[in-house]
Each structure stands twice: as C-alpha cells, then as structure tokens.
Design a protein around this motif. Sequence first.
Motif, PDB file in Angstrom:
ATOM      1  N   GLN A 101       0.859  -1.187   0.000  1.00 26.23           N
ATOM      2  CA  GLN A 101       0.000   0.000   0.000  1.00 26.23           C
ATOM      3  C   GLN A 101       0.898   1.240   0.000  1.00 26.23           C
ATOM      4  OE1 GLN A 101      -2.618  -0.041   3.417  1.00 26.23           O
ATOM      5  NE2 GLN A 101      -2.803  -2.267   3.365  1.00 26.23           N
ATOM      6  N   PRO A 102       0.381   2.384  -0.465  1.00 19.36           N
ATOM      7  CA  PRO A 102       1.176   3.609  -0.356  1.00 19.36           C
ATOM      8  C   PRO A 102       1.394   3.976   1.115  1.00 19.36           C
ATOM      9  CG  PRO A 102      -0.677   3.899  -1.874  1.00 19.36           C
ATOM     10  CD  PRO A 102      -0.909   2.617  -1.142  1.00 19.36           C
ATOM     11  N   ILE A 103       2.571   4.458   1.420  1.00 20.02           N
ATOM     12  CA  ILE A 103       2.841   4.950   2.772  1.00 20.02           C
ATOM     13  C   ILE A 103       2.047   6.219   3.004  1.00 20.02           C
ATOM     14  CG2 ILE A 103       4.609   6.016   4.230  1.00 20.02           C
ATOM     15  CD1 ILE A 103       6.604   4.013   3.019  1.00 20.02           C
ATOM     16  N   ARG A 104       1.360   6.299   4.131  1.00 20.79           N
ATOM     17  CA  ARG A 104       0.619   7.509   4.472  1.00 20.79           C
ATOM     18  C   ARG A 104       0.800   7.798   5.951  1.00 20.79           C
ATOM     19  NH1 ARG A 104      -4.876   6.048   6.307  1.00 20.79           N
ATOM     20  NH2 ARG A 104      -5.103   3.789   6.128  1.00 20.79           N
ATOM     21  N   TYR A 105       0.721   9.071   6.282  1.00 23.26           N
ATOM     22  CA  TYR A 105       0.933   9.502   7.656  1.00 23.26           C
ATOM     23  C   TYR A 105      -0.399   9.896   8.299  1.00 23.26           C
ATOM     24  CZ  TYR A 105       5.821   9.159   6.454  1.00 23.26           C
ATOM     25  OH  TYR A 105       7.044   8.669   6.065  1.00 23.26           O
ATOM     26  N   GLU A 106      -0.337  10.242   9.565  1.00 24.42           N
ATOM     27  CA  GLU A 106      -1.565  10.342  10.365  1.00 24.42           C
ATOM     28  C   GLU A 106      -2.548  11.393   9.867  1.00 24.42           C
ATOM     29  OE1 GLU A 106       1.533  13.054  11.819  1.00 24.42           O
ATOM     30  OE2 GLU A 106       1.493  10.897  11.482  1.00 24.42           O
ATOM     31  N   TYR A 107      -2.072  12.383   9.110  1.00 25.18           N
ATOM     32  CA  TYR A 107      -2.989  13.417   8.621  1.00 25.18           C
ATOM     33  C   TYR A 107      -3.838  12.930   7.441  1.00 25.18           C
ATOM     34  CZ  TYR A 107       1.044  14.018   5.511  1.00 25.18           C
ATOM     35  OH  TYR A 107       2.082  13.797   4.644  1.00 25.18           O
ATOM     36  N   VAL A 108      -3.521  11.762   6.887  1.00 23.95           N
ATOM     37  CA  VAL A 108      -4.324  11.177   5.803  1.00 23.95           C
ATOM     38  C   VAL A 108      -5.116  10.013   6.387  1.00 23.95           C
ATOM     39  CG1 VAL A 108      -4.293  10.048   3.546  1.00 23.95           C
ATOM     40  CG2 VAL A 108      -2.634  11.864   4.059  1.00 23.95           C
ATOM     41  N   GLN A 109      -6.410  10.222   6.547  1.00 24.45           N
ATOM     42  CA  GLN A 109      -7.229   9.202   7.200  1.00 24.45           C
ATOM     43  C   GLN A 109      -7.611   8.056   6.260  1.00 24.45           C
ATOM     44  OE1 GLN A 109      -8.295  12.650   7.624  1.00 24.45           O
ATOM     45  NE2 GLN A 109      -6.971  12.696   9.427  1.00 24.45           N
ATOM     46  N   ASN A 110      -7.896   8.371   5.006  1.00 24.40           N
ATOM     47  CA  ASN A 110      -8.380   7.361   4.065  1.00 24.40           C
ATOM     48  C   ASN A 110      -7.236   6.729   3.279  1.00 24.40           C
ATOM     49  OD1 ASN A 110     -11.145   7.772   4.657  1.00 24.40           O
ATOM     50  ND2 ASN A 110     -11.156   9.590   3.359  1.00 24.40           N
ATOM     51  N   PRO A 111      -7.305   5.432   3.010  1.00 24.44           N
ATOM     52  CA  PRO A 111      -6.275   4.755   2.222  1.00 24.44           C
ATOM     53  C   PRO A 111      -6.479   4.994   0.726  1.00 24.44           C
ATOM     54  CG  PRO A 111      -7.913   3.169   2.946  1.00 24.44           C
ATOM     55  CD  PRO A 111      -8.315   4.489   3.539  1.00 24.44           C
ATOM     56  N   TRP A 112      -5.979   6.115   0.220  1.00 30.13           N
ATOM     57  CA  TRP A 112      -6.151   6.448  -1.195  1.00 30.13           C
ATOM     58  C   TRP A 112      -5.351   5.493  -2.074  1.00 30.13           C
ATOM     59  CZ3 TRP A 112     -10.135   9.407  -1.483  1.00 30.13           C
ATOM     60  CH2 TRP A 112     -10.391  10.357  -0.489  1.00 30.13           C
ATOM     61  N   GLN A 113      -5.858   5.267  -3.287  1.00 27.10           N
ATOM     62  CA  GLN A 113      -5.200   4.355  -4.212  1.00 27.10           C
ATOM     63  C   GLN A 113      -3.845   4.916  -4.647  1.00 27.10           C
ATOM     64  OE1 GLN A 113      -8.385   4.215  -7.120  1.00 27.10           O
ATOM     65  NE2 GLN A 113      -8.974   2.157  -6.459  1.00 27.10           N
ATOM     66  N   LEU A 114      -2.986   4.024  -5.123  1.00 28.18           N
ATOM     67  CA  LEU A 114      -1.621   4.396  -5.504  1.00 28.18           C
ATOM     68  C   LEU A 114      -1.607   5.490  -6.569  1.00 28.18           C
ATOM     69  CD1 LEU A 114       1.416   3.763  -5.163  1.00 28.18           C
ATOM     70  CD2 LEU A 114       1.153   2.043  -6.968  1.00 28.18           C
ATOM     71  N   GLU A 115      -2.583   5.507  -7.462  1.00 32.35           N
ATOM     72  CA  GLU A 115      -2.597   6.503  -8.548  1.00 32.35           C
ATOM     73  C   GLU A 115      -2.598   7.928  -8.005  1.00 32.35           C
ATOM     74  OE1 GLU A 115      -6.935   7.103 -10.203  1.00 32.35           O
ATOM     75  OE2 GLU A 115      -6.688   4.989  -9.645  1.00 32.35           O
TER      76      GLU A 115
END
Length: 345
Positions: free
Chosen positions: A152-166
């Motif tokens: 999955q793309p790495i995301r930090y706490e300010y991004v709540q939703n798991p957005w797609q790689l695109e």
Amino acid sequence: MSITFHLPTALHASTPPERRGIRRDQVRLMVSDKHTGESIHTSFHQLPQFLRSGDVLVLNASRTIPALLYGKWYRQGQLLSDKVEIRLAHRLDERIWQALVITEGVKKGDFFYFSTKLFAEVIRVRSGFALIEMRFSLSGAFLFEQIYALGQPIRYEYVQNPWQLEYYQTVYGSFPGSVELPSAGRAFTWEMLFRLKQKGISIAFLLLHTGLSYFLGNQVNPEENGEEYMIPDRTATLVNQAKQSGGRVIAVGTTVVRALESAVSPTGQCMSTKGWTRLYIHSHYSLQLVDGLLTGFHEPEASHLDLLTAFVESHQLKQMYDEAIQQQYLWHEFGDLHLILPIST
C-alpha cells in the motif's frame, strides 16, 4: 536556525485535490521573490506567467511504489507477531532493501513472511540507526510484482483514508522506486508541460528515488538518509546552457535540489552522473546550480525548511510561512505549492 510555527489542524491536506472537486493544476500557488521576500497569491494554473523563455524546469521522474507491507514475524521458526508493519526505505540491490519496521526488538536472522510467494530475512541491524536491511526471497521484476500485489502507499496520520496508488503519482513519473511521492510535481498536467514548452521553457528530468521522511515520528536528517540519484546527459546539458545564457534553473522539489547540487563539477558545471547523495543543504550552503524552487509547504522544524534557507533568509521564510498560514494554504503532498525564485533584479 530551526523554523518553528503552529500549523492549524485544518491546514493538513488529507484528501487529493481531485477528490475535493478540482483538477491537479488548480491547487493554490504562493510565489515568493527570493530577493525581497514579498509574495503573490495565485493558482498553480498560472505558473507559466512566472517563468520565462530560457528558464529550465527540472523534474524528478521517479515513480511511487506501494512501499507499506504487512508481514508475520518469525524468529528461529517461532511466530512472534501475526502482523507487523514494514515500510520500505531504499533499494540497495536486486533483492536487498533498507526498511523501517514498526516494532521493537528485531534481530539479525529474523524472518518476515508477506505471502506464500514472498518472505525476507533480516541481514543487518545497526545500533542507533532506525533502518534494518532485509533480503527478499525474490529479486528484480519478480520482487516488484509482489510489492505491487501486496503493498500500500505509505501515508501519515494526517491522511485518514487509504487512497489508491494513482493518487500518489506524478503524471510523468516513469521509473518506480520512490517510497513517498515526489510531491512538488504532483500538480503538473501534460497540458501544463506543453504550455511551458510553448513559452520557450525547457523541461528536463532527473531521477532521485525518495526515501522515508519520518522514522517513527522523528523527521529524517538528510545526512543519515542517503538517496540514489541519476542525472542524464540531456538534463546536464540543458542546465549548463541555462546557466551560461542567463536563464534560471528551477527545481521541482527538494529532491531535485539535492540531486543537482550533488552533481557539480570542480568548474561549477552540472555533470551527467549517478550515485547516492547525503547532501545537507542549509542557510550557509551556497547554491551553485539551482536558482529557484517549486515545493510544497513543510512541517515545523523539518530539514526541508533548512534547505529553503539556502534560497531565502530564515526571517523571510518565517514571514512567508506566517503569511501562508494566514492565507490558509494547505500542507503536505495533497496540498498547495510554494514557488521561490528571483523575480526582482
């Protein structure tokens, strides 16, 4: 000098612009004169009016990979944890990566199993260094195939939703390897690049695979976090031609600044070269190739802010950031952009 400020929670961009109902190139743009410190507030769509014929815009062609994996943790055949988060950081060769394991107590010889097709052995743990080295059971394209299938793309706490790689790609990213989005280039569209070329602005590419910007909540010191880069012949030629003819070299992202400034010859020319950079750029660093910078807005006390003080004085940068907060610009990879360049002479 560290730049400190309070960043309101509302200014953390947690959603891609396209999901907020605007195009990539409709994010906001703050344009700051590196000589006077004065700023103009506009839209990224207006970028061409701030650049001129003879300028060269240098972009990072690295493509983001889904570098967040979950694995089962084993030691001497015993299951220690059924689910451990692992963030890939740097590819060292066809099957060995540096990685950040989000747990404590990992030892050399431990194994992580990601699927029936993929596992990795921990081959190096260094005291006082957050990253471990792991050797995967697959190599080359077969390894990347599994990373894309499982990651999955790495995301930090300010991004709540798991957005797609695109959503974590630039439109021109061509060479997979970045574990985080080279976000300064996210707003570009092919239409924008065409408009810039029509105006006589050269578009050049280099490659720097971005590493992790945070280690377990701590921001990364560039001197401790080498990143692999490559500058093609054409890019070196365009940069040198611009410097000789009075054009400005505009870096799209701090990664591009580090790569270009790591490739300066003894005579001050840009070299076509490749290697690893651990260059730490700060207020006392004299930039040799890069005249301007397009970048996002950075966290308080981030090392990226140190790099920005090579372009403008610390007190000017603090004023710019205070103004950006007052104007409610959005931060991070899905946020707005900041162009710092010589406008006045």
